[in-house]
Motif scaffolding. Structure first.
Motif, PDB file in Angstrom:
ATOM      1  N   LEU A  22       6.766  48.057 -23.136  1.00 41.44           N
ATOM      2  CA  LEU A  22       8.177  47.962 -23.480  1.00 41.44           C
ATOM      3  C   LEU A  22       8.366  47.332 -24.854  1.00 41.44           C
ATOM      4  N   HIS A  23       9.372  47.812 -25.571  1.00 39.48           N
ATOM      5  CA  HIS A  23       9.857  47.070 -26.722  1.00 39.48           C
ATOM      6  C   HIS A  23      10.520  45.796 -26.184  1.00 39.48           C
ATOM      7  N   PRO A  24      10.731  44.768 -27.016  1.00 42.53           N
ATOM      8  CA  PRO A  24      11.449  43.587 -26.528  1.00 42.53           C
ATOM      9  C   PRO A  24      12.805  43.985 -25.933  1.00 42.53           C
ATOM     10  N   VAL A  25      13.049  43.565 -24.695  1.00 39.36           N
ATOM     11  CA  VAL A  25      14.295  43.927 -24.008  1.00 39.36           C
ATOM     12  C   VAL A  25      14.926  42.683 -23.391  1.00 39.36           C
ATOM     13  N   TRP A  26      16.243  42.761 -23.212  1.00 34.85           N
ATOM     14  CA  TRP A  26      16.989  41.760 -22.445  1.00 34.85           C
ATOM     15  C   TRP A  26      17.457  42.439 -21.167  1.00 34.85           C
ATOM     16  N   TYR A  27      17.393  41.701 -20.051  1.00 38.81           N
ATOM     17  CA  TYR A  27      17.695  42.318 -18.762  1.00 38.81           C
ATOM     18  C   TYR A  27      18.428  41.329 -17.868  1.00 38.81           C
ATOM     19  N   LEU A  28      19.148  41.873 -16.887  1.00 36.54           N
ATOM     20  CA  LEU A  28      19.815  41.053 -15.884  1.00 36.54           C
ATOM     21  C   LEU A  28      18.768  40.482 -14.933  1.00 36.54           C
ATOM     22  N   LYS A  29      18.853  39.197 -14.664  1.00 36.29           N
ATOM     23  CA  LYS A  29      17.851  38.566 -13.808  1.00 36.29           C
ATOM     24  C   LYS A  29      17.887  39.098 -12.383  1.00 36.29           C
ATOM     25  N   GLU A  30      19.019  39.648 -11.984  1.00 31.85           N
ATOM     26  CA  GLU A  30      19.130  40.242 -10.648  1.00 31.85           C
ATOM     27  C   GLU A  30      18.402  41.588 -10.568  1.00 31.85           C
ATOM     28  N   PHE A  31      18.035  42.136 -11.717  1.00 32.86           N
ATOM     29  CA  PHE A  31      17.461  43.472 -11.802  1.00 32.86           C
ATOM     30  C   PHE A  31      15.938  43.392 -11.847  1.00 32.86           C
ATOM     31  N   ASP A  32      15.268  44.261 -11.089  1.00 40.43           N
ATOM     32  CA  ASP A  32      13.804  44.299 -11.063  1.00 40.43           C
ATOM     33  C   ASP A  32      13.312  45.190 -12.206  1.00 40.43           C
ATOM     34  N   ILE A  33      12.972  44.570 -13.308  1.00 39.85           N
ATOM     35  CA  ILE A  33      12.573  45.309 -14.507  1.00 39.85           C
ATOM     36  C   ILE A  33      11.275  46.083 -14.293  1.00 39.85           C
ATOM     37  N   ASN A  34      10.450  45.640 -13.342  1.00 36.59           N
ATOM     38  CA  ASN A  34       9.182  46.326 -13.084  1.00 36.59           C
ATOM     39  C   ASN A  34       9.381  47.749 -12.568  1.00 36.59           C
ATOM     40  N   GLN A  35      10.531  48.002 -11.960  1.00 36.01           N
ATOM     41  CA  GLN A  35      10.829  49.365 -11.515  1.00 36.01           C
ATOM     42  C   GLN A  35      10.937  50.309 -12.710  1.00 36.01           C
ATOM     43  N   VAL A  36      11.504  49.803 -13.794  1.00 38.41           N
ATOM     44  CA  VAL A  36      11.642  50.614 -15.006  1.00 38.41           C
ATOM     45  C   VAL A  36      10.278  50.803 -15.668  1.00 38.41           C
ATOM     46  N   VAL A  37       9.472  49.741 -15.682  1.00 36.09           N
ATOM     47  CA  VAL A  37       8.119  49.839 -16.242  1.00 36.09           C
ATOM     48  C   VAL A  37       7.330  50.924 -15.506  1.00 36.09           C
ATOM     49  N   ASP A  38       7.429  50.933 -14.180  1.00 36.33           N
ATOM     50  CA  ASP A  38       6.716  51.939 -13.382  1.00 36.33           C
ATOM     51  C   ASP A  38       7.257  53.345 -13.658  1.00 36.33           C
ATOM     52  N   LEU A  39       8.572  53.461 -13.784  1.00 34.67           N
ATOM     53  CA  LEU A  39       9.183  54.764 -14.068  1.00 34.67           C
ATOM     54  C   LEU A  39       8.678  55.315 -15.398  1.00 34.67           C
ATOM     55  N   LEU A  40       8.677  54.478 -16.434  1.00 37.95           N
ATOM     56  CA  LEU A  40       8.261  54.929 -17.761  1.00 37.95           C
ATOM     57  C   LEU A  40       6.780  55.308 -17.785  1.00 37.95           C
ATOM     58  N   ALA A  41       5.980  54.631 -16.981  1.00 37.74           N
ATOM     59  CA  ALA A  41       4.557  54.985 -16.882  1.00 37.74           C
ATOM     60  C   ALA A  41       4.396  56.377 -16.273  1.00 37.74           C
ATOM     61  N   GLU A  42       5.216  56.699 -15.270  1.00 35.63           N
ATOM     62  CA  GLU A  42       5.164  58.023 -14.653  1.00 35.63           C
ATOM     63  C   GLU A  42       5.631  59.102 -15.624  1.00 35.63           C
ATOM     64  N   VAL A  43       6.675  58.789 -16.399  1.00 36.10           N
ATOM     65  CA  VAL A  43       7.162  59.743 -17.405  1.00 36.10           C
ATOM     66  C   VAL A  43       6.066  60.028 -18.424  1.00 36.10           C
ATOM     67  N   ALA A  44       5.406  58.966 -18.895  1.00 35.84           N
ATOM     68  CA  ALA A  44       4.328  59.128 -19.879  1.00 35.84           C
ATOM     69  C   ALA A  44       3.184  59.961 -19.307  1.00 35.84           C
ATOM     70  N   LYS A  45       2.869  59.725 -18.041  1.00 40.45           N
ATOM     71  CA  LYS A  45       1.774  60.465 -17.390  1.00 40.45           C
ATOM     72  C   LYS A  45       2.099  61.956 -17.324  1.00 40.45           C
ATOM     73  N   GLN A  46       3.350  62.283 -17.014  1.00 39.79           N
ATOM     74  CA  GLN A  46       3.727  63.699 -16.916  1.00 39.79           C
ATOM     75  C   GLN A  46       3.736  64.356 -18.299  1.00 39.79           C
TER      76      GLN A  46
END
Length: 378
Positions: free
Chosen positions: A152-176
């Motif tokens: 990830l580039h440096p990001v700001w996120y809501l603490k209530e939000f699970d940022i790891n879900q986005v990390v996993d999503l982007l990894a799948e996009v890159a794989k495809q």
């Protein structure tokens, strides 16, 4: 800039960020203020952040003592945010900030946050935009920063939000994208991201969509994609793996090719250098002479005017003006008028008509036929 917000009771609250921060800092000692300004590059008159050692040397104190003063100053500001004179304004600013993060699906890339939110809402003349990030980091409880994840580039996120879900999503996009081995249009990459959404992440996004009626799933997915260092887009708005030469070019030849594809027209070598620097491919500036040397050495490009080059694949031929005229006349089955020759040559070269004419009257190569026609000398 005075920014107006409506609170829960529909009363309008006007907040000047710079005045608010000046008021907050004024509650600290002069040295505490100066140390925070230097450590976090809070003001526009400073070139960059200072190290503990640099500040310690300035005040003739140890680095540990600087750290202690910094920590104490931040503690005081944290307490002040609950004071009646600051609490309401800070709450309004934080609510507006969290709303921005929600509209981006729970996170936002830092440079986008500054350009799309901070600079749009507030003036920054005395204070640097780092001052806004300082307030978010130390006085807002709802958000956090992630700058240590290589995906990830440096990001700001809501603490209530699970940022790891986005990390996993982007990894799948890159794989495809890697498996398909092709560039994707903007619409295609958004579709890939949507197809790889998990149920949990879908639920989080649906929550944000329900809070903001104008928000669309596409906008949220665009925010996630922009935060990725694995997949990125080039200046043609094509998406691929960040390391691909047509996405994040490192070689000068690849950069020049992308500029030509973007502009889709012949360019002067100085203009090419300027556009490469504007594109900021790898934060390296290039000089016009270096670009010129690459154009001369690379047979992909054709010199078609004084310092002006074009892609050979566009149909431009190499050679002098005389050689172009010769080619034009060889293709014709009859002598051509001066204007007909001008028209054909100017499709290949950006030169003055006078240059063409001076070449055309060379009796060693061409001869005049009748009143106003020319052919190759036999």
């Amino acid at each position: 800039m005075l920014v107006q917000y409506r609170n829960m009771q529909n009363a309008t609250t006007t907040i000047n960020f710079q005045e608010l921060l000046v008021s907050l800092l004024s509650k600290l000692s002069e040295r505490e203020q100066e140390i925070l300004k230097r450590r976090y590059h809070l003001t526009s008159d400073l070139e960059k952040k200072s190290t503990l050692k640099q500040i310690g040397d300035f005040y003739s104190i140890t680095r540990e003592r600087v750290r202690q003063i910094e920590k104490e100053a931040i503690r005081k500001l944290t307490e002040l945010k609950e004071a009646s004179e600051f609490a309401d304004q800070l709450n309004v600013l934080e609510t507006d900030f969290t709303g921005y993060l929600e509209r981006n699906g729970g996170l936002a890339r830092e440079d986008n946050l500054l350009s799309e939110h901070a600079r749009q809402k507030h003036d920054f003349d005395f204070f640097h935009t780092n001052a806004f990030l300082f307030v978010v980091d130390h006085l807002f409880a709802s958000a956090g920063k992630q700058s240590s994840n290589d995906d990830l580039h440096p990001v700001w996120y809501l603490k209530e939000f699970d940022i790891n879900q986005v990390v996993d999503l982007l990894a799948e996009v890159a794989k495809q994208v890697e498996s398909e081995k092709k560039l994707h249009s903007h619409e295609e990459i958004v579709r890939v991201a949507e197809d790889n959404l998990t149920e949990d992440l879908k639920a989080s996004i649906e929550n944000y969509l329900s809070k903001h009626s104008q928000l669309e799933l596409k906008q949220v997915l665009e925010s996630y994609l922009n935060a990725s260092t694995l997949v990125e887009k080039n200046i043609l708005d094509q998406w691929g793996l960040a390391g691909w030469e047509n996405i994040g070019p490192k070689k000068l030849g690849d950069k020049i090719l992308l500029i030509f594809q973007k502009q889709n027209e012949p360019l002067h070598f100085r203009d090419i250098a300027e556009k490469i620097n504007e594109a900021n491919f790898d934060h390296k500036n290039i000089c016009a002479a270096t670009v010129h040397n690459e154009l001369i050495a690379n047979d992909k490009y054709v010199l078609i005017g004084r310092g002006i080059y074009a892609l050979k694949e566009w149909g431009y031929k190499t050679g002098t003006v005389a050689e172009i005229i010769e080619s034009v006349l060889r293709k014709s089955d009859h002598p051509m008028t001066k204007d007909e020759i001008y028209e054909e040559v100017l499709k290949q070269r950006k030169v003055n008509k006078s240059t063409i004419y001076l070449t055309l009257i060379n009796k060693d190569k061409f001869e005049k036929v009748g009143a106003n026609k020319f052919s190759l000398r036999k």
